[in-house]
Design a protein around this motif. Structure first.
Motif, PDB file in Angstrom:
ATOM      1  N   ASN A  37       0.816  -1.213   0.000  1.00  0.00           N
ATOM      2  CA  ASN A  37       0.000   0.000   0.000  1.00  0.00           C
ATOM      3  C   ASN A  37       0.849   1.261   0.000  1.00  0.00           C
ATOM      4  N   PHE A  38       1.998   1.181   0.651  1.00  0.00           N
ATOM      5  CA  PHE A  38       2.796   2.391   0.776  1.00  0.00           C
ATOM      6  C   PHE A  38       4.139   2.290   0.054  1.00  0.00           C
ATOM      7  N   GLY A  39       4.167   1.421  -0.970  1.00  0.00           N
ATOM      8  CA  GLY A  39       5.286   1.462  -1.903  1.00  0.00           C
ATOM      9  C   GLY A  39       6.540   0.724  -1.477  1.00  0.00           C
ATOM     10  N   LEU A  40       6.492  -0.021  -0.376  1.00  0.00           N
ATOM     11  CA  LEU A  40       7.644  -0.843  -0.001  1.00  0.00           C
ATOM     12  C   LEU A  40       7.507  -2.227  -0.623  1.00  0.00           C
ATOM     13  N   ALA A  41       8.650  -2.892  -0.895  1.00  0.00           N
ATOM     14  CA  ALA A  41       8.546  -4.171  -1.594  1.00  0.00           C
ATOM     15  C   ALA A  41       9.505  -5.237  -1.083  1.00  0.00           C
ATOM     16  N   ALA A  60      -3.506 -13.817   2.795  1.00  0.00           N
ATOM     17  CA  ALA A  60      -3.724 -12.595   3.597  1.00  0.00           C
ATOM     18  C   ALA A  60      -3.103 -11.363   2.946  1.00  0.00           C
ATOM     19  N   ALA A  61      -2.218 -11.578   1.976  1.00  0.00           N
ATOM     20  CA  ALA A  61      -1.518 -10.438   1.363  1.00  0.00           C
ATOM     21  C   ALA A  61      -2.423  -9.676   0.412  1.00  0.00           C
ATOM     22  N   SER A  62      -3.599 -10.274   0.093  1.00  0.00           N
ATOM     23  CA  SER A  62      -4.580  -9.549  -0.700  1.00  0.00           C
ATOM     24  C   SER A  62      -3.966  -9.037  -2.014  1.00  0.00           C
ATOM     25  N   LYS A  63      -3.322  -9.964  -2.734  1.00  0.00           N
ATOM     26  CA  LYS A  63      -2.738  -9.682  -4.057  1.00  0.00           C
ATOM     27  C   LYS A  63      -1.448  -8.856  -4.036  1.00  0.00           C
ATOM     28  N   ALA A  64      -0.820  -8.713  -2.880  1.00  0.00           N
ATOM     29  CA  ALA A  64       0.504  -8.069  -2.871  1.00  0.00           C
ATOM     30  C   ALA A  64       1.528  -9.136  -3.258  1.00  0.00           C
TER      31      ALA A  64
ATOM     32  N   ALA B  92     -11.339   5.615  -0.800  1.00  0.00           N
ATOM     33  CA  ALA B  92     -10.140   5.337  -1.601  1.00  0.00           C
ATOM     34  C   ALA B  92     -10.420   5.692  -3.055  1.00  0.00           C
ATOM     35  N   ARG B  93     -11.710   5.660  -3.422  1.00  0.00           N
ATOM     36  CA  ARG B  93     -12.077   5.920  -4.818  1.00  0.00           C
ATOM     37  C   ARG B  93     -12.263   7.406  -5.051  1.00  0.00           C
ATOM     38  N   PHE B 152      -1.393  -0.054  -6.048  1.00  0.00           N
ATOM     39  CA  PHE B 152      -1.815  -1.025  -5.035  1.00  0.00           C
ATOM     40  C   PHE B 152      -2.483  -0.300  -3.882  1.00  0.00           C
ATOM     41  N   ALA B 153      -3.761  -0.008  -4.058  1.00  0.00           N
ATOM     42  CA  ALA B 153      -4.522   0.684  -3.026  1.00  0.00           C
ATOM     43  C   ALA B 153      -5.468  -0.331  -2.420  1.00  0.00           C
ATOM     44  N   SER B 154      -5.101  -0.877  -1.281  1.00  0.00           N
ATOM     45  CA  SER B 154      -5.888  -1.958  -0.705  1.00  0.00           C
ATOM     46  C   SER B 154      -5.807  -1.919   0.813  1.00  0.00           C
TER      47      SER B 154
END
Lengths: 279, 279
Positions: A37-41, A60-64, B92-93, B152-154
């Motif tokens: 969500n905040f750009g860390l990877a 649980a990562a919800s597509k991350a 968020a939208r 990645f807005a989740s």
């Protein structure tokens, strides 16, 4: 509150998040989601209890997925930090030592500076049950701790990672008050447009005997204008407002109807269609 | 990262958190936990899907019982906001409209101002699946949105509440960089203490032939002092450092031992006991 969009820029840079002996896959997954969500990877796992890969983490990562797929496992914390130049340890408990203790905002801005200077950095997060040991904290350069409610300090690792990631994101913004979208742009009205609105309202009210007794009219107009102009109008708002007055003023002025507090909605509908007036 | 302490101040004030048709008890519980961490306590639920009270919520709240016990259920969002003076809607939208759109930091400072002026405020959070409807957003005064990764807005509702609660807490701090605890206080060393350390090190090194060839000694001392004094020492650090030098300097200077890279630990132990020197 969810949605990924592959056409938009995927931010994936910044400090490594290092989880020391994480226990639950769900928490690792929520950490990945928080990071994304905040750009860390860059996720590093020191001896995760249930091994790796971990399906519960992925779900649980919800597509991350880019964070989960890129996660690297290390046997020891030393191994997980060897290539880094600067490391923060997060802790909720007071630690007795000489290490500087920083707020997340301060830590994020330090990490951002080092990132911009090309240094590799990391942030350590402890186990679910008891955090980091003193020996683990000793491997870090500085300590970061959250400004929580003194009588209720209970952040889990995914929450702690979320807050650090959030402050990291904000540390890179030129303006901390910027937002990703903006309201429809409105042009401020001119005074002339506002005066036009005043005149329309006052004329309609005058026709209905609002200004009573007549000698009070100047004072009543002053008050009315003060109420209406306490905040400045946009052109669109003046336009909406004048439409409302016009509509209210649309039925005959000659036969005032006697309204009662309990008047029914049906009556109002009739009246706006021009049928009503006296009951 | 957990622990409640009844002797410490329990902060419980600030805007109401209003969840619109929340579905999962776990999420309501995590919301309560997030709120409690940052001193919020007033939770309002609009038509929670699984009714109320909810045992899953209590268990996920991780002892934020004062928030769970104080939660109030309303049938409609209008009912849930009637007594409030000012309300933010989180989204968020992108929304098309005239409402001001604010960052969480801006919103938190606005809420803090209103709180200090005695106004009652609230923050709306939407359903897990699709957030708030346009009609619900229309009931709010302003919109708040999070600066997330564009691709990645989740954020789930508990994460969104955590971030707003965190910024709320920070908006009340005199200094955003203050921390709840500090490192052990250290007195900066005096120059005299540092010079004493330099002399001890240089004398010990000189005895071992470190300054070679002799004509380079002044330059080598310059470099050594530059390295040692790049950051300022505290009194405690000078003391630790001098102890280290003293210990390294403790065995005989007359019989230098030939060290090899693979020398065993046992050898070192012998030497520090004064037995060694040459193998």
């Amino acid at each position: 509150m969810s949605g990924t969009n592959s056409e938009r820029e995927l931010i994936a840079e910044g400090p490594a998040i290092i989880l020391v002996e994480p226990q639950l896959g769900e928490n690792i997954g929520m950490v990945a989601r928080a990071m994304a969500n905040f750009g860390l990877a860059e996720l590093r796992l020191v001896s995760p209890r249930d091994g790796w890969p971990n399906e519960k983490a992925r779900s649980a990562a919800s597509k991350a997925d880019h964070v989960i797929d890129g996660a690297v496992v290390f046997e020891t914390l030393e191994d997980a930090t060897r290539d880094l130049n600067f490391v923060y340890a997060t802790t909720a408990r007071e630690r007795y030592g000489f290490k500087p203790v920083r707020s997340p905002v301060y830590a994020a801005s330090t990490l951002r500076e080092k990132f911009r200077a090309g240094e590799k950095t990391g942030i350590l997060f402890g186990r679910e049950r008891w955090g980091l040991s003193n020996e683990e904290v000793a491997l870090a350069d500085e300590i970061v701790t959250f400004p929580v409610n003194p009588a209720f300090a209970s952040l889990n690792i995914a929450q702690a990672v979320l807050l650090m990631s959030y402050d990291w994101m904000k540390s890179g913004m030129d303006d901390i008050e910027e937002t990703r979208f903006q309201p429809i742009e409105q042009r401020p009205s001119t005074k002339d447009q506002v005066f036009g609105m005043f005149e329309q309202i006052e004329e309609a009210l005058d026709a209905r005997g609002y200004f009573h007794p007549p000698e009070k009219k100047p004072k009543m107009i002053d008050n009315l204008r003060a109420v209406l102009s306490r905040r400045s109008f946009s052109e669109q708002e003046v336009s909406v407002f004048r439409g409302v007055i016009k509509s209210l003023d649309a039925f005959p002025r000659q036969w005032p109807r006697k309204t009662t507090p309990r008047q029914k909605k049906a009556d109002v509908t009739e009246e706006t269609e021009g049928n009503g007036g006296d009951e």
